[in-house]
Design a protein around this motif. Structure first.
Motif, mmCIF file in Angstrom:
data_model
loop_
_atom_site.group_PDB
_atom_site.id
_atom_site.type_symbol
_atom_site.label_atom_id
_atom_site.label_comp_id
_atom_site.label_asym_id
_atom_site.label_seq_id
_atom_site.Cartn_x
_atom_site.Cartn_y
_atom_site.Cartn_z
ATOM 1 N N VAL A 1 35.746 22.021 -38.390
ATOM 2 C CA VAL A 1 35.249 23.261 -38.984
ATOM 3 C C VAL A 1 36.174 24.421 -38.603
ATOM 4 O O VAL A 1 36.392 24.697 -37.422
ATOM 5 N N LEU A 2 36.713 25.079 -39.630
ATOM 6 C CA LEU A 2 37.589 26.234 -39.423
ATOM 7 C C LEU A 2 36.807 27.544 -39.443
ATOM 8 O O LEU A 2 37.087 28.454 -38.661
ATOM 9 N N ALA A 3 35.855 27.670 -40.359
ATOM 10 C CA ALA A 3 35.076 28.904 -40.494
ATOM 11 C C ALA A 3 33.737 28.579 -41.132
ATOM 12 O O ALA A 3 33.618 27.632 -41.917
ATOM 13 N N LEU B 1 36.807 23.770 -44.025
ATOM 14 C CA LEU B 1 37.005 22.576 -43.209
ATOM 15 C C LEU B 1 38.442 22.082 -43.305
ATOM 16 O O LEU B 1 39.115 22.273 -44.323
ATOM 17 N N LEU B 2 38.894 21.416 -42.265
ATOM 18 C CA LEU B 2 40.090 20.588 -42.319
ATOM 19 C C LEU B 2 39.586 19.156 -42.393
ATOM 20 O O LEU B 2 38.812 18.731 -41.535
ATOM 21 N N LYS C 1 42.558 21.106 -46.721
ATOM 22 C CA LYS C 1 41.634 22.170 -46.341
ATOM 23 C C LYS C 1 40.592 22.223 -47.451
ATOM 24 O O LYS C 1 40.951 22.228 -48.631
ATOM 25 N N LEU C 2 39.325 22.229 -47.088
ATOM 26 C CA LEU C 2 38.242 22.181 -48.066
ATOM 27 C C LEU C 2 37.363 23.409 -47.917
ATOM 28 O O LEU C 2 36.921 23.733 -46.808
ATOM 29 N N LEU C 3 37.125 24.098 -49.017
ATOM 30 C CA LEU C 3 36.235 25.260 -49.022
ATOM 31 C C LEU C 3 34.997 24.918 -49.842
ATOM 32 O O LEU C 3 35.100 24.589 -51.027
ATOM 33 N N ILE C 4 33.825 24.989 -49.208
ATOM 34 C CA ILE C 4 32.563 24.665 -49.874
ATOM 35 C C ILE C 4 31.714 25.926 -49.946
ATOM 36 O O ILE C 4 31.245 26.428 -48.930
ATOM 37 N N PRO C 5 31.501 26.476 -51.139
ATOM 38 C CA PRO C 5 30.682 27.678 -51.272
ATOM 39 C C PRO C 5 29.200 27.334 -51.198
ATOM 40 O O PRO C 5 28.805 26.185 -51.420
ATOM 41 N N PRO C 6 28.351 28.303 -50.897
ATOM 42 C CA PRO C 6 26.903 28.044 -50.880
ATOM 43 C C PRO C 6 26.397 27.744 -52.279
ATOM 44 O O PRO C 6 26.891 28.297 -53.259
#
Length: 208
Positions: free
Chosen positions: A141-143, A183-184, A117-122
């Motif tokens: 795309v999860l959210a 993201l997954l 699971k990947l979290l990309i901040p602005p």
């Protein structure tokens, strides 16, 4: 006649020695799998290069003090380093990895295709710089809203949408607005190394 004791089975001593002897080759394989040199591993773990070399060669006894930082850097459970038998528990022990503001949450055990699971901040003001690397990538795309630059194309993906592409094609991933995108992601060892191990910038800065 007195019965003789059966000595054909492994004794605790020989079993222990065999387990310890297998640690070095296992550490070497993990390091090479991640494309790291001894010098790079020494920098990341704080263990000097000579000790790491002796540990991989079997001339240095592995201790908990040495194995803990190595397990953390390689993102594997400690019992995998020492070859402990699986307990049958199917759960994955999640150890998030944060790199330059991005958070990777491993969802699979090491080996084969890797799920994260990947979290990309602005990143306000960051200019997209598409890059390439070995492998093939699949994402879901999860959210949030994902901006995907792939070659000459720019796409925006919303929750529930997926994409797959050859990572030899120049690509860049990042939020399309001021919200973190989740993201997954599935990729092989080459992709894992490019994302988590390379010294270049992360996805949010434009690198693959």
């Amino acid at each position: 006649m007195a019965a003789r004791e059966d000595t054909t089975g492994p004794t605790p001593r020989t079993t222990k020695d065999g387990v310890l002897a297998a640690v070095g080759p296992r550490l070497r394989e993990l390091r090479r799998r991640h494309g790291m040199t001894l010098a790079e591993l020494a920098e990341r773990t704080g263990i000097n290069e000579s000790t790491l070399s002796r540990l991989e060669g079997g001339s240095r006894k592995p201790t908990l003090e040495l194995l803990l930082p190595l397990a953390e850097v390689h993102a594997v459970p400690l019992d995998e380093l020492v070859g402990a038998p699986r307990t049958g528990d199917p759960r994955i022990h999640i150890r998030p990895v944060t790199r330059d503001g991005l958070t990777y949450v491993p969802l699979s055990r090491p080996g084969g295709v890797q799920a994260h699971k990947l979290l990309i901040p602005p990143r306000p003001g960051a200019e997209p710089v598409p890059r390439t690397h070995e492998g093939f990538e699949w994402l879901y795309v999860l959210a949030g809203r994902l901006r995907l630059i792939l070659g000459e194309r720019t796409l925006v993906l919303t929750p529930g949408e997926a994409a797959e592409f050859d990572t030899h094609v120049p690509h860049w991933l990042g939020p399309d607005d001021d919200r973190t995108v989740e993201l997954l992601v599935l990729f092989g060892h080459q992709g894992e190394r490019a994302h988590l191990r390379a010294r270049q910038g992360p996805l949010g800065d434009g690198t693959p």
